[in-house]
Enzyme design. Structure first.
Site, PDB file in Angstrom:
ATOM      1  N   THR A 247     -18.126  20.159 -12.822  1.00  0.00           N
ATOM      2  CA  THR A 247     -17.635  21.424 -13.368  1.00  0.00           C
ATOM      3  C   THR A 247     -18.802  22.376 -13.539  1.00  0.00           C
ATOM      4  OG1 THR A 247     -15.816  20.394 -14.552  1.00  0.00           O
ATOM      5  CG2 THR A 247     -16.595  22.494 -15.424  1.00  0.00           C
TER       6      THR A 247
ATOM      7  N   ASP B 264     -11.176  11.916 -16.561  1.00  0.00           N
ATOM      8  CA  ASP B 264     -11.208  13.370 -16.639  1.00  0.00           C
ATOM      9  C   ASP B 264     -12.459  13.762 -17.431  1.00  0.00           C
ATOM     10  OD1 ASP B 264     -10.757  16.049 -16.733  1.00  0.00           O
ATOM     11  OD2 ASP B 264      -9.130  15.947 -18.200  1.00  0.00           O
ATOM     12  N   GLU B 265     -13.524  14.026 -16.703  1.00  0.00           N
ATOM     13  CA  GLU B 265     -14.816  14.354 -17.298  1.00  0.00           C
ATOM     14  C   GLU B 265     -15.198  13.363 -18.404  1.00  0.00           C
ATOM     15  OE1 GLU B 265     -14.955  18.476 -18.350  1.00  0.00           O
ATOM     16  OE2 GLU B 265     -14.770  19.081 -16.259  1.00  0.00           O
ATOM     17  N   PRO B 266     -15.301  12.079 -18.046  1.00  0.00           N
ATOM     18  CA  PRO B 266     -15.561  11.049 -19.064  1.00  0.00           C
ATOM     19  C   PRO B 266     -16.931  11.179 -19.739  1.00  0.00           C
ATOM     20  CG  PRO B 266     -15.756  10.132 -16.850  1.00  0.00           C
ATOM     21  CD  PRO B 266     -15.194  11.499 -16.691  1.00  0.00           C
TER      22      PRO B 266
END
Ligand SMILES: *[C@@H]1O[C@H](CO)[C@@H](O)[C@H](O)[C@H]1NC(C)=O
Ligand SMILES: *[C@@H]1O[C@H](CO)[C@@H](O)[C@H](O)[C@H]1NC(C)=O
Ligand SMILES: *[C@@H]1O[C@H](CO)[C@@H](O)[C@H](O)[C@H]1NC(C)=O
Ligand SMILES: *[C@@H]1O[C@H](CO)[C@@H](O)[C@H](O)[C@H]1NC(C)=O
Ligand SMILES: *[C@@H]1O[C@H](CO)[C@@H](O)[C@H](O)[C@H]1NC(C)=O
Ligand SMILES: *[C@@H]1O[C@H](CO)[C@@H](O)[C@H](O)[C@H]1NC(C)=O
Ligand SMILES: *[C@@H]1O[C@H](CO)[C@@H](O)[C@H](O)[C@H]1NC(C)=O
Ligand SMILES: *[C@@H]1O[C@H](CO)[C@@H](O)[C@H](O)[C@H]1NC(C)=O
Ligand SMILES: *[C@@H]1O[C@H](CO)[C@@H](O)[C@H](O)[C@H]1NC(C)=O
Length: 480
Positions: A201, A118-120
């Protein structure tokens, strides 16, 4: 040759049909999540055809099975390390969280993407997850290929809004964050080899929130005299500016044609100034009109993102507040599935439909007892707020303006609801009082929590039966 040409046209029409697809992010960082079957009903009644998850929760996937909704399952950041280092672990992850669902065909789950982390690459994580991303992507890809799912299920990596930037604010100067440039080239090489899109994003809200230089109108797709010029290109909104900054970053490292999926974009409705339902509605309507117009951006005219996922379907009261108090208010719908405003997510010109038959705890709230000495009440409230969600009390929030001691009551009540209205969670050293009169004031809504915990054991049984039937299906399928 002719056949190839026909195929090409067929394929390009197929692509342009999906080109304006709009989906939603469905996160479950909530103390009392709306039951998955009610959420799926909500998706269906609003004709939402794509959903992005942050994990592979079996209850959620069970509810989505047979729905024909396109699904992105996610691998939590915490699992990246072990998935990078072992192909066996990756194979078992794919087996447990992908294969068993897709193999039952139309009664299964239509999984389209596996999101690695998750959005590393979020800057605030530093190097915590970053070194494991590419290895995990490769291991999952190999595991999918081994079960012949590599054409059907694409491996993607959701990149945060801060993984690319432009110091001057001009898209033509866009580039990836310097600490990522090597990883990004590896990632893009991987994605293009497997025909997977770049997930990213775009966050006009956070850019607006952090940057005094960006006007609200520019962020909200309102025609403005403050459009920005970048060479011969003119930018009329913050979305195009962010998107083209990314397009330049991609071109700079040699991937000018890379397909882009906007994996997360939205506008929160509480917890910060200009985070209200009415600004969110303006933003979302502007975004949807822009996407549906297929006009694209100055650097990619008539070539809009392949897909766009709204952040978010529902509010989540346990989301991390690292980026701000608005984090728990991204929902187009409230935590209990009621539309905050209207926007066309697929349902057309009709109003958004709300979740039906939502079950709440009893009509009881916890407030501060005004007949007591309240000199220590603020300390109790702050204590309550360390676990309960008090973000609506922050400046610009919907409860910022309620006077003292109503704000103490607000904190007490959220703590009480968080703990399923247990009597001792409204004690506060004798300062709490249970009432059956809704203490909400104006826009400040005193929450009644959802009834969920009591049904958990029931869910367990359903889940067990369903898993067995799925396994049977898989076995039958494999033998046919
Ligand atoms: C996915 O599979 C792994 C490995 O079998 C398992 O431990 C995990 O709980 C599953 N679900 C999620 C959400 O990762
Ligand atoms: C990722 O896994 C590979 C293969 O096992 C290993 O060589 C590499 O060191 C791992 N990366 C990190 C950062 O641990
Ligand atoms: C801020 O806006 C001005 C005028 O529009 C522009 O010249 C400047 O480069 C901008 N700065 C940033 C950091 O965006
Ligand atoms: C990547 O960034 C480093 C600085 O962190 C720089 O020295 C290097 O030249 C960059 N590489 C590319 C390919 O842009
Ligand atoms: C945005 O917030 C500012 C500061 O609170 C306020 O003056 C302005 O009216 C708000 N604009 C909108 C459209 O909500
Ligand atoms: C959601 O919760 C999980 C685990 O509870 C956590 O790892 C993750 O960071 C959370 N995500 C957000 C956005 O708060
Ligand atoms: C307020 O807290 C202090 C320190 O914990 C305590 O000594 C005092 O008795 C409390 N006052 C009331 C009215 O509860
Ligand atoms: C707070 O209340 C004051 C007066 O009651 C009003 O002028 C102001 O607009 C309110 N601010 C917000 C953010 O609601
Ligand atoms: C409630 O309002 C008072 C007065 O404005 C303030 O001092 C206090 O910190 C607030 N408490 C909370 C929990 O927001």
């Amino acid at each position: 040759m002719l056949l190839n040409l026909c195929l090409f046209f067929l394929l390009s029409t197929a692509i342009s049909i999906t080109a304006q697809a709009i989906g939603v992010n469905w996160g479950t960082n909530s103390s009392h999540p709306l039951p998955p079957d009610k959420v799926v009903e909500l998706l269906k009644s609003n004709k939402i055809t794509k959903v992005k998850l942050f994990d592979a929760n079996p209850l959620v996937l069970q509810a989505l099975s047979g729905s024909n909704i396109g699904v992105t399952v996610g691998i939590p950041n915490s699992m990246l390390k072990s998935l990078n280092s072992s192909t066996k672990v990756a194979e078992s992850w794919v087996h447990d969280n992908v294969t068993r669902y897709v193999s039952s065909g139309s009664s299964g789950v239509r999984i389209e993407y596996v999101a690695i982390g998750d959005e590393p690459f979020q800057q605030s994580y530093g190097e915590q997850y970053h070194p494991f991303v590419i290895g995990t992507a490769m291991n999952i890809q190999t595991a999918l290929a081994r079960v012949s799912l590599a054409n059907q299920v694409k491996v993607v990596v959701p990149c945060s809004y801060d993984s690319f930037q432009s110091e001057s604010g001009l898209p033509s100067k866009g580039h990836f964050r310097l600490d990522l440039n090597k990883t990004m080239i590896e990632l893009l090489t991987f994605l293009s080899k497997h025909h997977s899109p770049f997930f990213v994003t775009i966050s006009p809200f956070i850019i607006f929130h952090q940057n005094k230089n960006i006007s609200l109108d520019f962020s909200l797709f309102k025609e403005t005299k403050h459009s920005r010029n970048d060479g011969h290109k003119t930018y009329k909104n913050s979305f195009d500016l962010g998107y083209d900054t990314l397009v330049t970053a991609l071109s700079t490292v040699g991937f000018p044609q890379m397909d882009i999926v906007v994996a997360s974009i939205g506008w929160p409705t509480d917890g910060a100034t200009n985070a209200t339902s009415s600004t969110a509605e303006t933003f979302m309507k502007g975004l949807v009109v822009h996407l549906r117009s297929k006009s694209g951006t100055p650097l990619r005219p008539r070539n809009p993102p392949l897909e766009t996922y709204i952040l978010s379907l529902l509010d989540e009261d346990q989301r991390s507040l690292v980026t701000g108090n608005f984090e728990r208010h991204w929902g187009v719908f409230t935590f209990d599935g009621q539309a905050k405003y209207n926007v066309d997510l697929g349902q057309g010109s009709k109003n958004l439909a709300n979740a039906q038959y939502v079950e709440y705890l009893s009509s009881k709230w916890c407030v501060v007892n005004n007949n007591k000495d309240l000199s220590n009440a603020t300390a109790s409230a702050l204590d309550a707020c360390s676990s309960a969600d008090c973000t609506a009390l922050s400046p610009g929030g919907s409860c910022f303006n309620i006077s003292w001691p109503a704000n103490i009551s607000y904190a007490f009540n959220n703590y009480y609801q968080l703990h399923d209205q247990s009597a001792d969670s409204c004690d506060f050293g004798g300062l709490g009082l249970i009432t059956t009169v809704d203490p909400s004031v104006g826009n400040c809504r005193f929450r009644l929590e959802l009834r969920t915990s009591h049904s958990e054991s029931l869910y367990g049984t359903y889940l067990f039966k369903w898993m067995i039937s799925l396994t049977l299906n898989t076995i039958i399928h494999n033998f046919m």
